[in-house]
Enzyme design. Structure first.
Site, PDB file in Angstrom:
ATOM      1  N   GLU A 117       0.818  -1.209   0.000  1.00  0.00           N
ATOM      2  CA  GLU A 117       0.000   0.000   0.000  1.00  0.00           C
ATOM      3  C   GLU A 117       0.851   1.257   0.000  1.00  0.00           C
ATOM      4  OE1 GLU A 117      -2.986  -1.996   3.301  1.00  0.00           O
ATOM      5  OE2 GLU A 117      -2.077  -0.069   3.677  1.00  0.00           O
ATOM      6  N   CYS A 138       2.984   8.315   1.753  1.00  0.00           N
ATOM      7  CA  CYS A 138       3.450   7.345   2.734  1.00  0.00           C
ATOM      8  C   CYS A 138       3.683   6.032   1.991  1.00  0.00           C
ATOM      9  CB  CYS A 138       2.337   7.223   3.775  1.00  0.00           C
ATOM     10  SG  CYS A 138       2.544   5.897   4.917  1.00  0.00           S
ATOM     11  N   CYS A 145       5.184  -7.382   7.916  1.00  0.00           N
ATOM     12  CA  CYS A 145       6.195  -6.889   8.851  1.00  0.00           C
ATOM     13  C   CYS A 145       6.465  -7.963   9.894  1.00  0.00           C
ATOM     14  CB  CYS A 145       5.715  -5.612   9.529  1.00  0.00           C
ATOM     15  SG  CYS A 145       6.987  -4.897  10.616  1.00  0.00           S
ATOM     16  N   CYS A 149       3.963  -5.494  16.119  1.00  0.00           N
ATOM     17  CA  CYS A 149       3.402  -4.579  17.131  1.00  0.00           C
ATOM     18  C   CYS A 149       1.924  -4.937  17.296  1.00  0.00           C
ATOM     19  CB  CYS A 149       3.566  -3.128  16.698  1.00  0.00           C
ATOM     20  SG  CYS A 149       5.300  -2.696  16.453  1.00  0.00           S
ATOM     21  N   CYS A 152      -0.992  -3.078  15.245  1.00  0.00           N
ATOM     22  CA  CYS A 152      -0.761  -2.739  13.832  1.00  0.00           C
ATOM     23  C   CYS A 152      -1.259  -3.828  12.883  1.00  0.00           C
ATOM     24  CB  CYS A 152       0.735  -2.503  13.636  1.00  0.00           C
ATOM     25  SG  CYS A 152       1.179  -2.170  11.922  1.00  0.00           S
ATOM     26  N   GLU A 193       9.026  -2.508   8.230  1.00  0.00           N
ATOM     27  CA  GLU A 193       9.994  -1.776   9.058  1.00  0.00           C
ATOM     28  C   GLU A 193      11.159  -1.353   8.145  1.00  0.00           C
ATOM     29  OE1 GLU A 193      10.610  -0.376  12.125  1.00  0.00           O
ATOM     30  OE2 GLU A 193      12.517   0.014  11.134  1.00  0.00           O
ATOM     31  N   SER A 224      10.541   6.244   9.294  1.00  0.00           N
ATOM     32  CA  SER A 224       9.957   5.930  10.595  1.00  0.00           C
ATOM     33  C   SER A 224      10.411   4.532  10.997  1.00  0.00           C
ATOM     34  CB  SER A 224       8.424   5.969  10.483  1.00  0.00           C
ATOM     35  OG  SER A 224       7.836   5.578  11.702  1.00  0.00           O
ATOM     36  N   SER A 247       8.885   5.427  16.340  1.00  0.00           N
ATOM     37  CA  SER A 247       7.581   5.015  16.854  1.00  0.00           C
ATOM     38  C   SER A 247       7.774   4.612  18.303  1.00  0.00           C
ATOM     39  CB  SER A 247       7.034   3.841  16.037  1.00  0.00           C
ATOM     40  OG  SER A 247       6.785   4.261  14.723  1.00  0.00           O
ATOM     41  N   LEU A 248       7.512   5.530  19.193  1.00  0.00           N
ATOM     42  CA  LEU A 248       7.783   5.267  20.611  1.00  0.00           C
ATOM     43  C   LEU A 248       6.584   4.551  21.251  1.00  0.00           C
ATOM     44  CD1 LEU A 248      10.100   5.788  22.645  1.00  0.00           C
ATOM     45  CD2 LEU A 248       8.779   7.756  23.449  1.00  0.00           C
ATOM     46  N   HIS A 249       5.466   5.229  21.296  1.00  0.00           N
ATOM     47  CA  HIS A 249       4.183   4.660  21.737  1.00  0.00           C
ATOM     48  C   HIS A 249       4.144   4.209  23.192  1.00  0.00           C
ATOM     49  CE1 HIS A 249       3.573   4.973  17.534  1.00  0.00           C
ATOM     50  NE2 HIS A 249       3.849   3.744  17.185  1.00  0.00           N
ATOM     51  N   ASN A 323      -5.891   4.473  15.263  1.00  0.00           N
ATOM     52  CA  ASN A 323      -6.781   4.178  14.150  1.00  0.00           C
ATOM     53  C   ASN A 323      -7.248   2.733  14.323  1.00  0.00           C
ATOM     54  OD1 ASN A 323      -8.022   4.811  11.743  1.00  0.00           O
ATOM     55  ND2 ASN A 323      -6.122   5.162  10.633  1.00  0.00           N
ATOM     56  N   CYS A 366      -1.248   1.791   8.423  1.00  0.00           N
ATOM     57  CA  CYS A 366      -0.527   0.885   7.541  1.00  0.00           C
ATOM     58  C   CYS A 366      -1.064  -0.538   7.609  1.00  0.00           C
ATOM     59  CB  CYS A 366       0.969   0.924   7.837  1.00  0.00           C
ATOM     60  SG  CYS A 366       1.398   0.436   9.497  1.00  0.00           S
TER      61      CYS A 366
HETATM   62  N1  SAH Z   1       7.579   0.080  10.880  1.00  0.00           N
HETATM   63  C1  SAH Z   1       7.767   1.470  10.968  1.00  0.00           C
HETATM   64  C2  SAH Z   1       7.070   2.258   9.866  1.00  0.00           C
HETATM   65  C3  SAH Z   1       5.732   1.808   9.446  1.00  0.00           C
HETATM   66  S1  SAH Z   1       4.454   2.017  10.633  1.00  0.00           S
HETATM   67  C4  SAH Z   1       7.371   1.974  12.328  1.00  0.00           C
HETATM   68  O1  SAH Z   1       6.791   1.208  13.093  1.00  0.00           O
HETATM   69  O2  SAH Z   1       7.669   3.134  12.617  1.00  0.00           O
HETATM   70  C5  SAH Z   1       4.183   3.765  10.546  1.00  0.00           C
HETATM   71  C6  SAH Z   1       3.491   4.332  11.762  1.00  0.00           C
HETATM   72  O3  SAH Z   1       2.107   3.927  11.800  1.00  0.00           O
HETATM   73  C7  SAH Z   1       4.115   3.886  13.059  1.00  0.00           C
HETATM   74  O4  SAH Z   1       4.307   4.972  13.940  1.00  0.00           O
HETATM   75  C8  SAH Z   1       3.093   2.919  13.559  1.00  0.00           C
HETATM   76  O5  SAH Z   1       3.210   2.719  14.923  1.00  0.00           O
HETATM   77  C9  SAH Z   1       1.813   3.590  13.124  1.00  0.00           C
HETATM   78  N2  SAH Z   1       0.619   2.747  13.197  1.00  0.00           N
HETATM   79  C10 SAH Z   1       0.531   1.425  12.990  1.00  0.00           C
HETATM   80  N3  SAH Z   1      -0.759   1.007  13.176  1.00  0.00           N
HETATM   81  C11 SAH Z   1      -1.472   2.104  13.518  1.00  0.00           C
HETATM   82  C12 SAH Z   1      -2.842   2.333  13.841  1.00  0.00           C
HETATM   83  N4  SAH Z   1      -3.717   1.345  13.828  1.00  0.00           N
HETATM   84  N5  SAH Z   1      -3.225   3.596  14.151  1.00  0.00           N
HETATM   85  C13 SAH Z   1      -2.336   4.618  14.128  1.00  0.00           C
HETATM   86  N6  SAH Z   1      -1.040   4.463  13.823  1.00  0.00           N
HETATM   87  C14 SAH Z   1      -0.603   3.221  13.522  1.00  0.00           C
HETATM   88 FE1  SF4 Z   2       5.854  -3.296  11.766  1.00  0.00          FE
HETATM   89 FE2  SF4 Z   2       5.824  -0.647  12.177  1.00  0.00          FE
HETATM   90 FE3  SF4 Z   2       3.530  -2.091  12.180  1.00  0.00          FE
HETATM   91 FE4  SF4 Z   2       5.292  -2.369  14.178  1.00  0.00          FE
HETATM   92  S1  SF4 Z   2       4.138  -0.504  13.652  1.00  0.00           S
HETATM   93  S2  SF4 Z   2       4.234  -4.057  13.106  1.00  0.00           S
HETATM   94  S3  SF4 Z   2       7.223  -2.173  13.114  1.00  0.00           S
HETATM   95  S4  SF4 Z   2       4.884  -1.760  10.457  1.00  0.00           S
END
Ligand code: SAH
Ligand code: SF4
Length: 388
Positions: A117, A138, A145, A149, A152, A193, A224, A247-249, A323, A366
């Protein structure tokens, strides 16, 4: 360490760091995976004059042709030879989804049938240091991946393979062709990633940045990462001034490990140490991405921990209300809860923004569109659905 990625054979996608999956090498490399230097060498070996490689790049990135056959000032034999040796485009657009707020999501099929995507965000506030991020794209770096996480969609079905440099670059060309506009900013926030596909990512960025290539300034490119500490350091040693978002979270190991398995490998302290190295080498601010997930990381004490961590490396913070992903348990907090969280950051004078996620109604996080799409194996070009 510097420029280590250059040593990699074309398209082989050798990984930097441990445990990261290897790339599958396609039968033919894509022409869009090559740098000017590499193409020059290849053409010189074929006895072609020195200006040929620039001519080919001009057809691809300047005139945007879609086949070698269209390169009319190249000898027919050479066009034929290039077509035998290289693939031209690895992406087939199969679905476009439009949002009420004009975010557009593109689903592409790769040569091996895998789906990726890209999301076009036509106008957004300055998120990564630009005065105005006008047309941000994006893009994805992997199919699926491996980092899993918990919140995600991209990681739900695991990892399949790394994208080739040409497949990364082509997302930009294809979206520009489909939307008829130039992209101003690239964020590597699609599927996968990026730092786990380091070699191919660096090569793609070199092509995106090059004046003979896509020609986008490094400061308009943001990577990212979920926090691969060794690769963050390696990136710091690269010459390009791309921007970096982490991506700290979660600002403590307790919270972060609960939602991001990668934190067990690279805990917060290790990640911060890599961030400090990055800003020291790059003389550049970092951004922390922080998804707000109801009841998980959005308490007042979580905000206080985030303040502490952001101060340590002078990071800017982008908060993003979660999201919702179908099939996952997580929820986005109420606006009142989001505001209370932001108030803590504001009181501490941490530069912070809240991104009320664009594309919420088209599942723009994503990996979501891919999961929702049932694609027939021989899918052609189904019509655009639901645009605006
Ligand atoms: N793998 C990398 C880049 C792709 S994810 C990373 O984790 O940074 C890009 C961003 O989308 C990251 O900050 C990720 O945590 C966030 N993301 C993933 N799922 C999401 C969701 N359901 N709602 C909001 N942000 C999300
Ligand atoms: Fe992969 Fe980034 Fe999604 Fe984590 S947030 S599963 S590293 S794409």
């Amino acid at each position: 360490m510097q420029a280590r990625w250059r040593e990699s054979p074309l398209g082989a996608g050798r990984q930097v760091g441990e445990g990261a999956p290897m790339s599958t090498v396609p039968p033919r490399p894509l022409i869009k995976s090559l740098t000017l230097e590499e193409l020059s060498e290849r053409l010189a070996a074929l006895g072609q004059p020195g200006y040929r490689a620039k001519q080919v790049m001009q057809w691809i990135y300047g005139k945007r042709v879609k086949s070698f056959a269209e390169m009319s000032d190249l000898p027919a034999g050479l066009r034929q030879q290039l077509a035998t040796e290289f693939g031209f485009s690895g992406l087939d657009p199969i679905r476009t989804l439009g949002s009420l707020d004009t975010t557009l999501k593109y689903l592409f099929k790769l040569d091996d049938g895998a789906l990726i995507e890209a999301v076009l965000i036509p106008a957004s506030p300055a998120l990564y240091g630009e005065a105005s991020d006008r047309r941000t794209l994006c893009i994805s770096t992997q199919v699926g991946c491996a980092y899993g996480c918990k919140f995600c969609a991209s990681g739900l079905d695991g990892w399949s393979r790394n994208l080739q440099p040409g497949e990364i670059v082509d997302q930009i060309l294809r979206v520009e062709e489909l939307c008829g506009e130039r992209i101003n900013n690239i964020v590597f926030m699609g599927m996968g990633e990026p730092l786990a596909n380091f070699v191919n990512l660096m090569r793609a960025i070199a092509i995106i940045n090059a004046p003979w290539g896509v020609g986008l300034g490094a400061r308009h490119i943001t990577i990212s990462t979920s926090g691969l500490a060794p690769q963050i350091k390696l990136l710091a040693d690269q010459p390009l001034q791309v921007r970096l978002a982490i991506s700290l979270h979660g600002a403590t190991d307790e919270v972060r490990s609960q939602i991001m398995p990668v934190n067990r490998k690279y805990p917060v302290a290790t990640l911060l140490e890599a961030c400090a190295y990055y800003i020291e080498r790059k003389k550049q601010w970092l951004t922390f991405e922080y998804i707000l997930i109801d009841g998980v990381n959005d308490r007042i004490e979580d905000a206080a921990e985030l303040v502490r961590v952001a101060r340590k490396v002078k990071a800017k913070v982008n908060c993003i209300p979660y999201n919702i992903v179908e099939g996952l348990e997580w929820q986005r907090p109420s606006e009142a809860r989001q505001d209370a969280f932001m108030a803590v950051l504001e009181a501490a004078r941490i530069p912070a923004t809240i991104r009320r996620e664009k594309g919420h109604d088209i599942a723009a996080a994503c990996g979501q569109l891919r999961r929702q799409t049932l694609v027939p194996t021989n899918a052609g070009h189904p019509p655009v659905i639901g645009v605006r």
